[in-house]
Design a protein around this motif. Sequence first.
Motif, PDB file in Angstrom:
ATOM      1  N   GLY A   8       0.758  -1.075   0.057  1.00 31.52           N
ATOM      2  CA  GLY A   8      -0.013   0.036  -0.033  1.00 31.52           C
ATOM      3  C   GLY A   8       0.669   1.428   0.099  1.00 31.52           C
ATOM      4  N   LEU A   9       2.128   1.210  -0.385  1.00 33.96           N
ATOM      5  CA  LEU A   9       3.086   2.168  -0.158  1.00 33.96           C
ATOM      6  C   LEU A   9       3.025   2.934  -1.850  1.00 33.96           C
ATOM      7  CD1 LEU A   9       5.829   0.338   1.874  1.00 33.96           C
ATOM      8  CD2 LEU A   9       3.624   1.930   2.811  1.00 33.96           C
ATOM      9  N   TRP A  10       2.232   3.570  -2.368  1.00 31.38           N
ATOM     10  CA  TRP A  10       1.789   3.990  -3.490  1.00 31.38           C
ATOM     11  C   TRP A  10       2.959   4.923  -3.883  1.00 31.38           C
ATOM     12  CZ3 TRP A  10      -0.102   0.226  -6.403  1.00 31.38           C
ATOM     13  CH2 TRP A  10      -1.213  -0.374  -5.814  1.00 31.38           C
ATOM     14  N   VAL A  11       3.294   5.788  -2.964  1.00 30.73           N
ATOM     15  CA  VAL A  11       4.198   6.736  -3.116  1.00 30.73           C
ATOM     16  C   VAL A  11       5.624   6.104  -3.513  1.00 30.73           C
ATOM     17  CG1 VAL A  11       5.806   8.649  -2.131  1.00 30.73           C
ATOM     18  CG2 VAL A  11       3.323   8.442  -1.682  1.00 30.73           C
ATOM     19  N   LEU A  12       5.964   4.857  -2.827  1.00 34.99           N
ATOM     20  CA  LEU A  12       7.118   4.267  -3.217  1.00 34.99           C
ATOM     21  C   LEU A  12       7.398   3.598  -4.568  1.00 34.99           C
ATOM     22  CD1 LEU A  12       8.380   2.703  -0.144  1.00 34.99           C
ATOM     23  CD2 LEU A  12       9.576   4.396  -1.052  1.00 34.99           C
ATOM     24  N   VAL A  13       5.963   3.183  -5.164  1.00 38.08           N
ATOM     25  CA  VAL A  13       5.811   2.578  -6.238  1.00 38.08           C
ATOM     26  C   VAL A  13       6.092   3.708  -7.400  1.00 38.08           C
ATOM     27  CG1 VAL A  13       3.992   1.895  -7.995  1.00 38.08           C
ATOM     28  CG2 VAL A  13       3.875   0.994  -5.528  1.00 38.08           C
ATOM     29  N   ALA A  14       5.687   4.828  -7.192  1.00 35.78           N
ATOM     30  CA  ALA A  14       5.617   5.851  -8.159  1.00 35.78           C
ATOM     31  C   ALA A  14       7.197   6.456  -8.142  1.00 35.78           C
ATOM     32  CB  ALA A  14       4.720   7.012  -7.845  1.00 35.78           C
ATOM     33  N   PHE A  15       7.801   6.539  -6.951  1.00 34.30           N
ATOM     34  CA  PHE A  15       9.055   7.064  -6.739  1.00 34.30           C
ATOM     35  C   PHE A  15      10.057   5.931  -7.464  1.00 34.30           C
ATOM     36  CE2 PHE A  15      13.195   6.848  -4.481  1.00 34.30           C
ATOM     37  CZ  PHE A  15      13.541   8.472  -4.679  1.00 34.30           C
ATOM     38  N   ASN A  16      10.018   4.740  -7.212  1.00 37.66           N
ATOM     39  CA  ASN A  16      11.154   3.794  -7.798  1.00 37.66           C
ATOM     40  C   ASN A  16      10.860   3.582  -9.227  1.00 37.66           C
ATOM     41  OD1 ASN A  16      12.638   2.081  -5.709  1.00 37.66           O
ATOM     42  ND2 ASN A  16      10.773   2.722  -4.594  1.00 37.66           N
ATOM     43  N   THR A  17       9.600   3.729  -9.847  1.00 39.78           N
ATOM     44  CA  THR A  17       9.357   3.620 -10.932  1.00 39.78           C
ATOM     45  C   THR A  17      10.054   4.720 -11.682  1.00 39.78           C
ATOM     46  OG1 THR A  17       7.393   2.388 -10.959  1.00 39.78           O
ATOM     47  CG2 THR A  17       7.543   3.435 -12.901  1.00 39.78           C
ATOM     48  N   VAL A  18       9.629   5.945 -11.331  1.00 35.67           N
ATOM     49  CA  VAL A  18      10.538   7.300 -12.069  1.00 35.67           C
ATOM     50  C   VAL A  18      11.962   7.301 -11.942  1.00 35.67           C
ATOM     51  CG1 VAL A  18      10.556   9.645 -11.951  1.00 35.67           C
ATOM     52  CG2 VAL A  18       8.145   8.618 -11.492  1.00 35.67           C
ATOM     53  N   VAL A  19      12.330   6.844 -10.568  1.00 41.48           N
ATOM     54  CA  VAL A  19      13.844   6.901 -10.538  1.00 41.48           C
ATOM     55  C   VAL A  19      14.489   5.972 -11.525  1.00 41.48           C
ATOM     56  CG1 VAL A  19      15.839   6.359  -9.008  1.00 41.48           C
ATOM     57  CG2 VAL A  19      13.747   7.665  -8.233  1.00 41.48           C
ATOM     58  N   PHE A  20      14.094   4.620 -11.656  1.00 41.48           N
ATOM     59  CA  PHE A  20      14.710   3.708 -12.449  1.00 41.48           C
ATOM     60  C   PHE A  20      14.552   3.976 -14.052  1.00 41.48           C
ATOM     61  CE2 PHE A  20      15.185   1.128  -8.571  1.00 41.48           C
ATOM     62  CZ  PHE A  20      16.390   0.404  -8.958  1.00 41.48           C
ATOM     63  N   ALA A  21      13.523   4.577 -14.226  1.00 44.01           N
ATOM     64  CA  ALA A  21      12.977   4.975 -15.587  1.00 44.01           C
ATOM     65  C   ALA A  21      13.863   6.067 -15.881  1.00 44.01           C
ATOM     66  CB  ALA A  21      11.611   5.349 -15.927  1.00 44.01           C
ATOM     67  N   LEU A  22      14.167   6.940 -15.213  1.00 42.64           N
ATOM     68  CA  LEU A  22      14.892   8.219 -15.506  1.00 42.64           C
ATOM     69  C   LEU A  22      16.327   7.799 -15.598  1.00 42.64           C
ATOM     70  CD1 LEU A  22      13.307  11.367 -13.566  1.00 42.64           C
ATOM     71  CD2 LEU A  22      13.308  10.515 -16.045  1.00 42.64           C
ATOM     72  N   PHE A  23      16.665   6.830 -14.804  1.00 42.39           N
ATOM     73  CA  PHE A  23      18.180   6.204 -14.690  1.00 42.39           C
ATOM     74  C   PHE A  23      18.517   5.680 -15.989  1.00 42.39           C
ATOM     75  CE2 PHE A  23      21.431   3.447 -12.802  1.00 42.39           C
ATOM     76  CZ  PHE A  23      22.470   4.486 -12.762  1.00 42.39           C
ATOM     77  N   ALA A  24      17.624   4.682 -16.696  1.00 47.70           N
ATOM     78  CA  ALA A  24      17.725   3.980 -17.719  1.00 47.70           C
ATOM     79  C   ALA A  24      17.514   4.930 -18.988  1.00 47.70           C
ATOM     80  CB  ALA A  24      16.527   2.977 -17.889  1.00 47.70           C
ATOM     81  N   LEU A  25      16.637   6.004 -18.787  1.00 48.95           N
ATOM     82  CA  LEU A  25      16.826   6.994 -19.887  1.00 48.95           C
ATOM     83  C   LEU A  25      18.067   7.829 -20.231  1.00 48.95           C
ATOM     84  CD1 LEU A  25      14.755   8.085 -21.956  1.00 48.95           C
ATOM     85  CD2 LEU A  25      13.991  10.069 -20.066  1.00 48.95           C
ATOM     86  N   SER A  26      18.469   8.195 -19.018  1.00 46.55           N
ATOM     87  CA  SER A  26      19.673   8.757 -19.060  1.00 46.55           C
ATOM     88  C   SER A  26      21.017   7.929 -19.868  1.00 46.55           C
ATOM     89  CB  SER A  26      20.372   9.161 -17.490  1.00 46.55           C
ATOM     90  OG  SER A  26      20.602   8.151 -16.904  1.00 46.55           O
TER      91      SER A  26
END
Length: 221
Positions: A8-26
Amino acid sequence: MTDTPAYGLWVLVAFNTVVFALFALSFARPRSPRDWRAFSAFTAFLVALFTEMYGFPLTLYLLSGWLQRRYPDLNVFSHDAGHLWWAMLGQRGDPHLGLPHLLSYLLIGGGFWLVAAAWDVLYRAQREGRVATSGPYARVRHPQYASFILILLGFLVQWPTLLTLLMFPVLVVMYLRLARREEAEARQVFGEAYARYAATTPAFFPALRRPGQTGRAGRPG
């Protein structure tokens, strides 16, 4: 802390998805519509993964009956239970210090390192109008797709879910098809130069020994 909720930690869901996606994008730096499709599929995998890791444990819910019968001492809906390989091997203690988790770090870290190293080589080759044959490209023809497969595999080792297990072969097939299309285009552009390079360099899995021809053999004259 024992009173910290496992899901139920949806903030962590969004945070980890964005961080890893941006990391891969870079590292990947998609430019063509084909590149963006590959990256979008990778991002969809991340969403499915982190949703079950921190949001709702769908896999644990569906397998709860079997897991409870097979491992009666396991707290099925705890966060540690999500490390299914660790639990199914009958291991105890912190799964983050276990072999599967450490192996996943090697696969994920190696994948990000590979895509970063491959991008620099590919970028220089594109600017110079030649076949990329040095660095990771001296070992395999498609290090950029191999790196994404390594990262996905690392996440499966760390936190397997039914959805990501189903998505993984689909993504691998997609990357294989994208690689074939790129090769067809490269043969049209570089002709015999790329044919010589492809004849001595594996597509995804590096040979144990370096081929007899050097990378320079694949460059246009």
